[in-house]
Scaffold this motif. Sequence first.
Motif, PDB file in Angstrom:
ATOM      1  N   SER A  16      41.738  50.587  48.234  1.00  0.00           N
ATOM      2  CA  SER A  16      42.258  50.354  46.885  1.00  0.00           C
ATOM      3  C   SER A  16      42.218  48.876  46.531  1.00  0.00           C
ATOM      4  O   SER A  16      41.861  48.500  45.409  1.00  0.00           O
ATOM      5  N   LEU A  17      42.581  48.029  47.491  1.00  0.00           N
ATOM      6  CA  LEU A  17      42.555  46.584  47.246  1.00  0.00           C
ATOM      7  C   LEU A  17      41.146  46.085  46.957  1.00  0.00           C
ATOM      8  O   LEU A  17      40.968  45.125  46.201  1.00  0.00           O
ATOM      9  N   GLU A  18      40.141  46.716  47.528  1.00  0.00           N
ATOM     10  CA  GLU A  18      38.766  46.323  47.224  1.00  0.00           C
ATOM     11  C   GLU A  18      38.453  46.514  45.745  1.00  0.00           C
ATOM     12  O   GLU A  18      37.667  45.778  45.173  1.00  0.00           O
ATOM     13  N   LEU A  19      39.104  47.477  45.111  1.00  0.00           N
ATOM     14  CA  LEU A  19      38.850  47.758  43.692  1.00  0.00           C
ATOM     15  C   LEU A  19      39.800  47.022  42.755  1.00  0.00           C
ATOM     16  O   LEU A  19      39.393  46.597  41.676  1.00  0.00           O
ATOM     17  N   VAL A  20      41.074  46.882  43.145  1.00  0.00           N
ATOM     18  CA  VAL A  20      42.056  46.323  42.208  1.00  0.00           C
ATOM     19  C   VAL A  20      42.930  45.235  42.815  1.00  0.00           C
ATOM     20  O   VAL A  20      43.944  44.854  42.234  1.00  0.00           O
ATOM     21  N   GLY A  21      42.546  44.687  43.957  1.00  0.00           N
ATOM     22  CA  GLY A  21      43.404  43.737  44.640  1.00  0.00           C
ATOM     23  C   GLY A  21      43.208  42.286  44.270  1.00  0.00           C
ATOM     24  O   GLY A  21      43.940  41.427  44.741  1.00  0.00           O
ATOM     25  N   GLU A  22      42.254  41.982  43.431  1.00  0.00           N
ATOM     26  CA  GLU A  22      42.026  40.604  43.015  1.00  0.00           C
ATOM     27  C   GLU A  22      43.160  40.160  42.090  1.00  0.00           C
ATOM     28  O   GLU A  22      43.772  40.971  41.403  1.00  0.00           O
ATOM     29  N   ARG A  23      43.412  38.883  42.071  1.00  0.00           N
ATOM     30  CA  ARG A  23      44.568  38.300  41.380  1.00  0.00           C
ATOM     31  C   ARG A  23      44.786  38.822  39.962  1.00  0.00           C
ATOM     32  O   ARG A  23      45.903  39.119  39.570  1.00  0.00           O
ATOM     33  N   LEU A  26      45.258  43.778  38.387  1.00  0.00           N
ATOM     34  CA  LEU A  26      46.353  44.644  37.970  1.00  0.00           C
ATOM     35  C   LEU A  26      46.966  44.205  36.642  1.00  0.00           C
ATOM     36  O   LEU A  26      47.505  45.028  35.902  1.00  0.00           O
ATOM     37  N   LEU A  27      46.849  42.920  36.316  1.00  0.00           N
ATOM     38  CA  LEU A  27      47.348  42.468  35.013  1.00  0.00           C
ATOM     39  C   LEU A  27      46.449  42.958  33.883  1.00  0.00           C
ATOM     40  O   LEU A  27      46.935  43.313  32.800  1.00  0.00           O
ATOM     41  N   ILE A  28      45.151  42.989  34.125  1.00  0.00           N
ATOM     42  CA  ILE A  28      44.218  43.550  33.134  1.00  0.00           C
ATOM     43  C   ILE A  28      44.525  45.028  32.937  1.00  0.00           C
ATOM     44  O   ILE A  28      44.641  45.520  31.806  1.00  0.00           O
ATOM     45  N   ILE A  29      44.679  45.747  34.040  1.00  0.00           N
ATOM     46  CA  ILE A  29      44.963  47.181  33.953  1.00  0.00           C
ATOM     47  C   ILE A  29      46.322  47.410  33.308  1.00  0.00           C
ATOM     48  O   ILE A  29      46.502  48.323  32.492  1.00  0.00           O
ATOM     49  N   ARG A  30      47.310  46.577  33.631  1.00  0.00           N
ATOM     50  CA  ARG A  30      48.631  46.676  32.996  1.00  0.00           C
ATOM     51  C   ARG A  30      48.511  46.591  31.479  1.00  0.00           C
ATOM     52  O   ARG A  30      49.086  47.411  30.750  1.00  0.00           O
ATOM     53  N   ASP A  31      47.765  45.598  30.992  1.00  0.00           N
ATOM     54  CA  ASP A  31      47.625  45.433  29.545  1.00  0.00           C
ATOM     55  C   ASP A  31      46.906  46.616  28.911  1.00  0.00           C
ATOM     56  O   ASP A  31      47.242  47.042  27.810  1.00  0.00           O
ATOM     57  N   VAL A  53      35.705  35.065  34.619  1.00  0.00           N
ATOM     58  CA  VAL A  53      36.506  35.873  35.538  1.00  0.00           C
ATOM     59  C   VAL A  53      36.808  37.226  34.902  1.00  0.00           C
ATOM     60  O   VAL A  53      36.657  38.276  35.537  1.00  0.00           O
ATOM     61  N   LEU A  54      37.201  37.209  33.639  1.00  0.00           N
ATOM     62  CA  LEU A  54      37.494  38.454  32.932  1.00  0.00           C
ATOM     63  C   LEU A  54      36.256  39.338  32.870  1.00  0.00           C
ATOM     64  O   LEU A  54      36.332  40.546  33.144  1.00  0.00           O
ATOM     65  N   ALA A  55      35.129  38.767  32.524  1.00  0.00           N
ATOM     66  CA  ALA A  55      33.892  39.553  32.447  1.00  0.00           C
ATOM     67  C   ALA A  55      33.574  40.195  33.792  1.00  0.00           C
ATOM     68  O   ALA A  55      33.207  41.374  33.860  1.00  0.00           O
ATOM     69  N   SER A  56      33.733  39.434  34.844  1.00  0.00           N
ATOM     70  CA  SER A  56      33.471  39.965  36.185  1.00  0.00           C
ATOM     71  C   SER A  56      34.408  41.126  36.521  1.00  0.00           C
ATOM     72  O   SER A  56      33.981  42.156  37.060  1.00  0.00           O
ATOM     73  N   ARG A  57      35.699  40.979  36.222  1.00  0.00           N
ATOM     74  CA  ARG A  57      36.665  42.031  36.528  1.00  0.00           C
ATOM     75  C   ARG A  57      36.373  43.290  35.713  1.00  0.00           C
ATOM     76  O   ARG A  57      36.390  44.398  36.236  1.00  0.00           O
ATOM     77  N   LEU A  58      36.120  43.114  34.416  1.00  0.00           N
ATOM     78  CA  LEU A  58      35.837  44.273  33.574  1.00  0.00           C
ATOM     79  C   LEU A  58      34.560  44.984  34.016  1.00  0.00           C
ATOM     80  O   LEU A  58      34.522  46.216  34.071  1.00  0.00           O
ATOM     81  N   GLU A  59      33.539  44.211  34.370  1.00  0.00           N
ATOM     82  CA  GLU A  59      32.297  44.820  34.869  1.00  0.00           C
ATOM     83  C   GLU A  59      32.555  45.604  36.153  1.00  0.00           C
ATOM     84  O   GLU A  59      32.012  46.697  36.333  1.00  0.00           O
ATOM     85  N   SER A  60      33.390  45.063  37.043  1.00  0.00           N
ATOM     86  CA  SER A  60      33.674  45.772  38.288  1.00  0.00           C
ATOM     87  C   SER A  60      34.482  47.036  38.020  1.00  0.00           C
ATOM     88  O   SER A  60      34.291  48.051  38.694  1.00  0.00           O
ATOM     89  N   PHE A  61      35.372  47.010  37.036  1.00  0.00           N
ATOM     90  CA  PHE A  61      36.122  48.219  36.692  1.00  0.00           C
ATOM     91  C   PHE A  61      35.204  49.298  36.133  1.00  0.00           C
ATOM     92  O   PHE A  61      35.370  50.481  36.441  1.00  0.00           O
ATOM     93  N   VAL A  62      34.240  48.900  35.319  1.00  0.00           N
ATOM     94  CA  VAL A  62      33.273  49.862  34.786  1.00  0.00           C
ATOM     95  C   VAL A  62      32.419  50.426  35.931  1.00  0.00           C
ATOM     96  O   VAL A  62      32.238  51.641  36.039  1.00  0.00           O
ATOM     97  N   ALA A  87      51.425  53.245  40.475  1.00  0.00           N
ATOM     98  CA  ALA A  87      51.391  52.074  41.356  1.00  0.00           C
ATOM     99  C   ALA A  87      51.934  50.845  40.631  1.00  0.00           C
ATOM    100  O   ALA A  87      52.692  50.053  41.208  1.00  0.00           O
ATOM    101  N   LEU A  88      51.581  50.676  39.366  1.00  0.00           N
ATOM    102  CA  LEU A  88      52.077  49.527  38.604  1.00  0.00           C
ATOM    103  C   LEU A  88      53.574  49.638  38.343  1.00  0.00           C
ATOM    104  O   LEU A  88      54.298  48.627  38.404  1.00  0.00           O
ATOM    105  N   ILE A  89      54.065  50.830  38.080  1.00  0.00           N
ATOM    106  CA  ILE A  89      55.502  51.008  37.898  1.00  0.00           C
ATOM    107  C   ILE A  89      56.231  50.683  39.194  1.00  0.00           C
ATOM    108  O   ILE A  89      57.264  50.011  39.195  1.00  0.00           O
ATOM    109  N   ALA A  90      55.681  51.124  40.330  1.00  0.00           N
ATOM    110  CA  ALA A  90      56.299  50.817  41.628  1.00  0.00           C
ATOM    111  C   ALA A  90      56.332  49.314  41.875  1.00  0.00           C
ATOM    112  O   ALA A  90      57.350  48.769  42.313  1.00  0.00           O
ATOM    113  N   LEU A  91      55.244  48.611  41.588  1.00  0.00           N
ATOM    114  CA  LEU A  91      55.225  47.154  41.751  1.00  0.00           C
ATOM    115  C   LEU A  91      56.217  46.476  40.810  1.00  0.00           C
ATOM    116  O   LEU A  91      56.878  45.505  41.181  1.00  0.00           O
ATOM    117  N   THR A  92      56.325  46.980  39.590  1.00  0.00           N
ATOM    118  CA  THR A  92      57.285  46.427  38.635  1.00  0.00           C
ATOM    119  C   THR A  92      58.706  46.570  39.167  1.00  0.00           C
ATOM    120  O   THR A  92      59.493  45.607  39.157  1.00  0.00           O
TER     121      THR A  92
END
Length: 158
Positions: A16-23, A26-31, A53-62, A87-92
């Motif tokens: 999971s961290l390989e997909l969403v563990g970058e700094r 989770l903030l992008i996904i939260r928004d 950085v944003l472009a890279s993250r969005l491309e990786s999510f796609v 997962a985001l609610i648990a982290l919150t």
Amino acid sequence: MLGKTYDSQVCSIARSLELVGERWSLLIIRDALFAGVTRFGDFQHNLGIASNVLASRLESFVASGIMDRDGAADYVLTPKGHDLAVALIALTEWGDEWASSVEPPILYRHSRCDGAVHAAAACESCGVVPADEIGVRIGPGMPPEYLAARRGGARAKA
């Protein structure tokens, strides 16, 4: 610099961290999940994230199926992306309890009845259980050689 993969780990948390563990991930996904943000410029404005950085993250999510492109400018969550809500609610909730000295800035509510929404570990027989009552068992995907090479605390039951 840390790598992006955890090849030596046999663990769904590591995968999971390989997909969403970058700094920023989770903030992008939260928004996207909780604020309905879909546009590149809106993510960038709200987060103050560098465009490359944003472009890279969005491309990786796609690429990983967490988001889809909707036209030229919109990024929308897929069911795989929406499933990160718990997962985001648990982290919150963890952050509200252990990483903050102020009242919670966000409260999660059920859109149909306005009841409070919480992340909780639940037993299929007993319902909600406290963290100190959660154990693990070895699953069918665990290679025996990986387990044999591990050191340290109590081992999971087979």
